[in-house]
Design an enzyme around this catalytic site. Structure first.
Site, PDB file in Angstrom:
ATOM      1  N   CYS A 119       0.811  -1.221   0.000  1.00 30.70           N
ATOM      2  CA  CYS A 119       0.000   0.000   0.000  1.00 30.70           C
ATOM      3  C   CYS A 119       0.843   1.269   0.000  1.00 30.70           C
ATOM      4  O   CYS A 119       0.370   2.335  -0.377  1.00 30.70           O
ATOM      5  CB  CYS A 119      -0.942   0.002   1.199  1.00 30.70           C
ATOM      6  SG  CYS A 119      -2.000  -1.456   1.270  1.00 30.70           S
ATOM      7  N   HIS A 255      -3.492   7.040   2.661  1.00 37.46           N
ATOM      8  CA  HIS A 255      -3.869   5.760   2.059  1.00 37.46           C
ATOM      9  C   HIS A 255      -5.313   5.433   2.445  1.00 37.46           C
ATOM     10  O   HIS A 255      -5.697   5.562   3.608  1.00 37.46           O
ATOM     11  CB  HIS A 255      -2.913   4.671   2.549  1.00 37.46           C
ATOM     12  CG  HIS A 255      -3.368   3.284   2.254  1.00 37.46           C
ATOM     13  ND1 HIS A 255      -3.821   2.895   1.010  1.00 37.46           N
ATOM     14  CD2 HIS A 255      -3.455   2.186   3.051  1.00 37.46           C
ATOM     15  CE1 HIS A 255      -4.164   1.614   1.058  1.00 37.46           C
ATOM     16  NE2 HIS A 255      -3.951   1.165   2.280  1.00 37.46           N
ATOM     17  N   ASN A 286     -10.224  -0.383  -0.648  1.00 34.90           N
ATOM     18  CA  ASN A 286      -8.779  -0.245  -0.466  1.00 34.90           C
ATOM     19  C   ASN A 286      -8.086  -0.832  -1.687  1.00 34.90           C
ATOM     20  O   ASN A 286      -8.092  -2.046  -1.884  1.00 34.90           O
ATOM     21  CB  ASN A 286      -8.371  -0.982   0.816  1.00 34.90           C
ATOM     22  CG  ASN A 286      -6.868  -0.984   1.069  1.00 34.90           C
ATOM     23  OD1 ASN A 286      -6.070  -0.702   0.179  1.00 34.90           O
ATOM     24  ND2 ASN A 286      -6.476  -1.324   2.286  1.00 34.90           N
TER      25      ASN A 286
END
Length: 330
Positions: A119, A255, A286
């Site tokens: 990520c 994020h 996500n």
């Protein structure tokens, strides 16, 4: 021996996004994990996400996002000197997908490689791109964050099935006369290597009774604590290294892991009310390496991030790894 010398400063010149066509609401996820739309929204803030179709490959999504970023930067593909692709869902061990993307775009043989920092990958790539431009190794660098996490998500895993999703975001980094891409604050915590990881080694999968793609697994509560509090401190360090305070900030793009993490970070940082916060996770889930550029692109499209605004980007995930920097919105 001569040494390379580049631009005094670097900046974002254009941002692009590709969102898969298929919208997957919570209603499609809940049965396999014996859950409800309400439970998923309370836990994550996610209402829906995008899953890529057969034609929406890692390469295809990357090329689409990159073309938009190039168009917005006013550049031709041949002007790109390096292509950096952050991803964990290009499922060939080798070669990297970046050279194929560079070729399809028509860059004429740009340097091209993949980055694996989960990520946090996009923000790692952005840091490298700035250094390449300032160091003289490249004039224009294309940084892509792309994932097809639906390929490696277990639809029956209550901890992850509703979280992960697909998409691609891209930025072009180039020279600047003034500081517009701040210093990176980055690091890792390998002691927590197992908190977010591929469930099994490829060799274990192949040798097992039921060979199949090994899915991602995550220890949600521990990740939540780490992301909410440790990353808020890193975000403040990132501002400090850029010589800024929360008051100077216009936009915050963390994020897009989970709405509760985003809210907890904003509270811990004591962000003032004027700072606009990315909340793309509600409709995109996500998307790991793609989440920061996708969220920034959404804010630009919606007019929440305007040209010249100061935006704090911070990304964090498996490794554990993290990276953040302040950028001027192109």
């Amino acid at each position: 021996m001569h040494t390379a010398s580049g631009s005094a400063h670097a900046r974002l010149l254009g941002v692009g996004a590709y969102r898969p066509a298929r919208i997957v609401p919570n209603a499609e996820i809940v049965e396999a994990i014996d859950s409800s739309d309400e439970w998923i929204q309370q836990r994550s803030g996610i209402r829906e996400r995008r899953f890529a179709g057969p034609e929406e490959t890692v390469q295809a999504m990357s090329v689409a996002a990159a073309r938009q970023a190039l168009d917005r930067a006013g550049l031709e593909p041949q002007q790109i000197d390096a292509v950096l692709v952050a991803t964990v869902s290009h499922l060939l061990q080798t070669p990297a997908v970046a050279p194929a993307i560079a070729h399809e775009l028509g860059t004429g043989g740009a340097a091209a490689f993949d980055l694996s920092a989960a990520c946090a990958g996009f923000s790692h790539g952005l840091a490298l791109a700035g250094d390449l431009v300032r160091g003289g190794s490249a004039r224009h660098v294309l940084v892509i964050g792309v994932e097809r996490l639906s390929d490696i998500t277990d639809p029956t895993d209550r901890g992850t099935a509703f979280i992960f999703a697909d998409g691609a975001g891209a930025v072009v980094v180039g020279p600047s006369d003034v500081p517009a891409l701040g210093p990176v604050v980055w690091g890792s915590d390998g002691e927590q290597f197992d908190l977010i990881r591929q469930r099994a080694d490829w060799r274990e999968v192949v040798a097992g009774d039921h060979p199949g793609l090994p899915a991602l697994t995550m220890q949600g509560a521990a990740v939540f604590r780490w992301a909410s509090f440790t990353m808020a401190k890193v975000a403040l360090q990132t501002l400090d290294r850029a010589g800024l305070s929360v008051e100077d900030l216009d936009v915050f793009v963390p994020h897009q892991a989970n709405m509760r993490i985003i809210d907890a970070m904003a509270r811990a940082m004591k962000l003032p009310p004027h700072v606009r916060i990315a909340r793309d996770v509600a409709t995109m889930g996500n998307t790991s390496a793609a989440s920061v550029p996708l969220a920034l692109a959404r804010m630009i499209e919606d007019g929440e991030a305007r040209s010249g605004d100061l935006a704090l980007l911070i990304a964090f995930g498996a490794g554990l790894a993290f990276a953040g920097q302040v950028v001027v919105v192109p």
